[in-house]
Write a protein that holds these residues in place. Structure first.
Motif, PDB file in Angstrom:
ATOM      1  N   CYS A 155       0.744  -1.219  -0.124  1.00 15.03           N
ATOM      2  CA  CYS A 155      -0.096   0.067   0.103  1.00 15.03           C
ATOM      3  C   CYS A 155       0.919   1.324   0.026  1.00 15.03           C
ATOM      4  O   CYS A 155       1.895   1.281   0.145  1.00 15.03           O
ATOM      5  N   THR A 205      -5.529  12.664   3.595  1.00 17.14           N
ATOM      6  CA  THR A 205      -6.949  12.533   2.939  1.00 17.14           C
ATOM      7  C   THR A 205      -7.500  13.903   3.691  1.00 17.14           C
ATOM      8  O   THR A 205      -8.343  14.290   3.421  1.00 17.14           O
ATOM      9  N   ARG A 220      -3.462   7.726   5.497  1.00 14.60           N
ATOM     10  CA  ARG A 220      -4.123   6.581   5.336  1.00 14.60           C
ATOM     11  C   ARG A 220      -3.345   5.669   4.291  1.00 14.60           C
ATOM     12  O   ARG A 220      -2.783   6.408   3.423  1.00 14.60           O
ATOM     13  N   PHE A 221      -3.552   4.448   4.029  1.00 14.94           N
ATOM     14  CA  PHE A 221      -2.783   3.621   3.084  1.00 14.94           C
ATOM     15  C   PHE A 221      -3.696   2.539   2.247  1.00 14.94           C
ATOM     16  O   PHE A 221      -4.620   1.989   2.722  1.00 14.94           O
ATOM     17  N   ARG A 222      -3.757   3.105   1.004  1.00 15.16           N
ATOM     18  CA  ARG A 222      -4.372   2.408   0.020  1.00 15.16           C
ATOM     19  C   ARG A 222      -3.588   1.320  -0.866  1.00 15.16           C
ATOM     20  O   ARG A 222      -2.403   1.641  -0.930  1.00 15.16           O
ATOM     21  N   GLU A 223      -4.087   0.337  -1.150  1.00 14.10           N
ATOM     22  CA  GLU A 223      -3.512  -0.697  -1.644  1.00 14.10           C
ATOM     23  C   GLU A 223      -3.063  -0.380  -3.134  1.00 14.10           C
ATOM     24  O   GLU A 223      -3.631   0.548  -3.593  1.00 14.10           O
ATOM     25  N   GLY A 231      -8.322  -1.516  -1.686  1.00 14.74           N
ATOM     26  CA  GLY A 231      -8.885  -1.351  -0.516  1.00 14.74           C
ATOM     27  C   GLY A 231      -7.832  -0.362   0.637  1.00 14.74           C
ATOM     28  O   GLY A 231      -6.644   0.004   0.205  1.00 14.74           O
ATOM     29  N   TRP A 232      -8.273   0.130   1.811  1.00 15.43           N
ATOM     30  CA  TRP A 232      -7.538   0.870   2.873  1.00 15.43           C
ATOM     31  C   TRP A 232      -6.934  -0.362   3.426  1.00 15.43           C
ATOM     32  O   TRP A 232      -7.526  -1.206   3.792  1.00 15.43           O
ATOM     33  N   ARG A 233      -5.759  -0.106   3.832  1.00 16.75           N
ATOM     34  CA  ARG A 233      -4.977  -1.058   4.516  1.00 16.75           C
ATOM     35  C   ARG A 233      -4.314  -0.333   5.818  1.00 16.75           C
ATOM     36  O   ARG A 233      -3.845   0.634   5.819  1.00 16.75           O
ATOM     37  N   THR A 283       1.121   9.849  11.957  1.00  9.96           N
ATOM     38  CA  THR A 283       0.851   8.267  11.549  1.00  9.96           C
ATOM     39  C   THR A 283       1.641   7.317  12.407  1.00  9.96           C
ATOM     40  O   THR A 283       0.741   6.438  12.822  1.00  9.96           O
TER      41      THR A 283
END
Length: 191
Positions: free
Chosen positions: A77, A82, A89-92, A113-115, A144
């Motif tokens: 990810c 955001t 946030r971490f997106r695949e 998806g968000w991971r 984070t």
């Protein structure tokens, strides 16, 4: 010795950023490639975890080759901004996934998806022997990392970005490791 004022501390950080960014820009292509190869070597046995890489910008050392190789056996990810003042946030991400330009001109995935990462590969402006990290000043990684206390953190840099001491604040979290073309630097007390 006089106590450091907030303005003088801000100036110290600004000078450290400039010095390190200039050094990073001057680093050779070979140094960057060697650091990236060393990153892959450090993680090549990793299986079945969520790894956060990043989409490089400017003169940052690119983790993309390692991310492509690690994707075969792990979920990869990348960070997404955001909101201002919010943690990342971490997106695949996967090789060839559709992307668009996100905050700060960085490409981010438009699907997936968000991971929550188990391992974070972290970009940085500067680091020191204690694996303290100096970022760009937005505080995104500080916020984070505060919420991901159990995640393993690995900075990716060239040796030219190393300072004798990174200016630190109370909320700054040292990284577990920093990988450069010269080797793997471990935070004292890290296995």
């Amino acid at each position: 010795m006089d106590a450091m004022t907030p303005d003088s501390f801000t100036d110290l950080k600004r000078q450290a950023r400039k010095q390190s960014l200039d050094a990073r820009k001057a680093a050779t292509r070979e140094a960057r490639a060697s650091a990236a190869t060393r990153l892959w070597a450090q993680l090549r046995e990793t299986r079945g975890v969520v790894i956060a890489g990043y989409m490089p910008k400017g003169s940052e050392v690119s983790p993309l080759t390692a991310m492509r190789a690690l994707w075969r056996d792990n979920t990869i990810c990348v960070p997404v901004v955001t909101a201002e003042g919010a943690p990342l946030r971490f997106r695949e991400w996967w090789p060839g996934c559709p992307t668009e330009e996100g905050a700060f001109g960085v490409e981010i995935p438009t699907e997936g998806g968000w991971r929550v990462p188990d391992i974070l590969i972290v970009p940085l402006v500067a680091f020191d022997a204690g694996c303290n990290r100096l970022g760009y000043g937005g505080g995104f990684y500080d916020r984070t990392l505060a919420g991901l206390a159990n995640a393993r953190t690995i900075g990716l840099a060239v040796e030219a970005q190393r300072l004798v001491q990174v200016p630190r604040e109370a909320n700054d979290r040292a990284l577990d490791y920093v990988v450069t073309e010269s080797g793997v630097h471990r935070r004292p007390g890290t296995e």
